[in-house]
Enzyme design. Structure first.
Site, PDB file in Angstrom:
ATOM      1  N   GLY A  48     -15.046   3.553   3.924  1.00 47.92           N
ATOM      2  CA  GLY A  48     -13.696   4.009   3.618  1.00 47.92           C
ATOM      3  C   GLY A  48     -13.136   3.521   2.298  1.00 47.92           C
ATOM      4  CG  ASP A  68      -2.059   0.972   1.104  1.00 48.91           C
ATOM      5  OD1 ASP A  68      -3.220   0.525   1.016  1.00 48.91           O
ATOM      6  OD2 ASP A  68      -1.792   2.207   1.087  1.00 48.91           O
ATOM      7  CG  ASN A  76     -12.264  -0.396   3.960  1.00 40.10           C
ATOM      8  OD1 ASN A  76     -12.588  -0.805   5.075  1.00 40.10           O
ATOM      9  ND2 ASN A  76     -11.090   0.175   3.736  1.00 40.10           N
ATOM     10  CG  HIS A 104      -8.545  -3.150  -2.341  1.00 42.07           C
ATOM     11  ND1 HIS A 104      -9.419  -2.383  -3.096  1.00 42.07           N
ATOM     12  CD2 HIS A 104      -8.348  -2.456  -1.190  1.00 42.07           C
ATOM     13  CE1 HIS A 104      -9.709  -1.280  -2.445  1.00 42.07           C
ATOM     14  NE2 HIS A 104      -9.088  -1.298  -1.278  1.00 42.07           N
ATOM     15  CG  LEU A 105      -8.958  -9.570   0.995  1.00 39.80           C
ATOM     16  CD1 LEU A 105      -8.411 -10.971   1.274  1.00 39.80           C
ATOM     17  CD2 LEU A 105      -9.990  -9.196   2.047  1.00 39.80           C
TER      18      LEU A 105
HETATM   19  P1  5GP Z   1      -9.614   1.504   0.200  1.00 35.92           P
HETATM   20  O1  5GP Z   1      -9.603   2.879   0.829  1.00 35.92           O
HETATM   21  O2  5GP Z   1     -10.312   1.537  -1.146  1.00 35.92           O
HETATM   22  O3  5GP Z   1     -10.071   0.388   1.078  1.00 35.92           O
HETATM   23  O4  5GP Z   1      -8.079   1.156  -0.092  1.00 35.92           O
HETATM   24  C1  5GP Z   1      -7.366   1.728  -1.146  1.00 35.92           C
HETATM   25  C2  5GP Z   1      -5.911   1.687  -0.771  1.00 35.92           C
HETATM   26  O5  5GP Z   1      -5.143   1.928  -1.931  1.00 35.92           O
HETATM   27  C3  5GP Z   1      -5.523   2.757   0.252  1.00 35.92           C
HETATM   28  O6  5GP Z   1      -5.013   2.143   1.422  1.00 35.92           O
HETATM   29  C4  5GP Z   1      -4.464   3.579  -0.485  1.00 35.92           C
HETATM   30  O7  5GP Z   1      -3.397   3.973   0.347  1.00 35.92           O
HETATM   31  C5  5GP Z   1      -4.000   2.656  -1.573  1.00 35.92           C
HETATM   32  N1  5GP Z   1      -3.546   3.339  -2.769  1.00 35.92           N
HETATM   33  C6  5GP Z   1      -4.125   4.424  -3.366  1.00 35.92           C
HETATM   34  N2  5GP Z   1      -3.446   4.763  -4.466  1.00 35.92           N
HETATM   35  C7  5GP Z   1      -2.414   3.871  -4.574  1.00 35.92           C
HETATM   36  C8  5GP Z   1      -1.349   3.712  -5.536  1.00 35.92           C
HETATM   37  O8  5GP Z   1      -1.212   4.453  -6.518  1.00 35.92           O
HETATM   38  N3  5GP Z   1      -0.470   2.703  -5.310  1.00 35.92           N
HETATM   39  C9  5GP Z   1      -0.598   1.849  -4.244  1.00 35.92           C
HETATM   40  N4  5GP Z   1       0.332   0.889  -4.112  1.00 35.92           N
HETATM   41  N5  5GP Z   1      -1.594   1.973  -3.319  1.00 35.92           N
HETATM   42  C10 5GP Z   1      -2.484   2.968  -3.500  1.00 35.92           C
END
Ligand code: 5GP
Ligand code: ZN
Length: 113
Positions: free
Chosen positions: A92, A29, A86, A99-100
């Site tokens: 969130g 992440d 999420n 994704h997990l």
């Molecule tokens: P969500 O908020 O949808 O559950 O999780 C999305 C995750 O993707 C977040 O924890 C965020 O930090 C991560 N994320 C967002 N943009 C990028 C990216 O460009 N590269 C990577 N490796 N992670 C990302």
């Protein structure tokens, strides 16, 4: 499709990929919330958990077992770790490709924020 995780899966956006097979990939992440924070992402685009169907059963199971295997590889399996998916903005979710989150390497509180 204008999807960040589809672009990472296609190699159009770089990520620190730690695992990949014919169904899923896992990478760091970009904004880690724990010493270990990996994302386990299916190669197939599914927007939210609400869109998961019975035909995706094996894929979801494979995501969970991949998280389990990575937790062991990262040596957090004994002390404990957390997996999270999420669903939608109120929980969130910011990237609308399921994704997990695999979080490990620190003590976690319950309930989560
Ligand atoms: P969500 O908020 O949808 O559950 O999780 C999305 C995750 O993707 C977040 O924890 C965020 O930090 C991560 N994320 C967002 N943009 C990028 C990216 O460009 N590269 C990577 N490796 N992670 C990302
Ligand atoms: Zn996608």
């Amino acid at each position: 499709m204008d999807c960040l995780f589809c672009k990472i899966a296609a190699g159009d956006i770089p990520a620190n990929i730690i695992y990949r097979d014919d169904q899923v990939m896992a990478f760091d992440d970009i904004n880690p919330q724990a010493p270990h924070h990996k994302l386990i992402v299916p190669l197939k685009h599914i927007a939210t958990l609400n869109d998961v169907q019975p035909e995706n059963n094996a894929l979801i199971g494979h995501m969970v077992l991949t998280a389990k295997a990575l937790a062991k590889e990262l040596k957090v399996d004994k002390e404990g770790y957390r997996i999270i998916m999420n669903c939608n903005a109120g929980a969130g979710q910011t990237v609308f490709h399921i994704h997990l989150h695999l979080l490990g390497g620190r003590q976690f509180k319950w309930p989560p924020g």
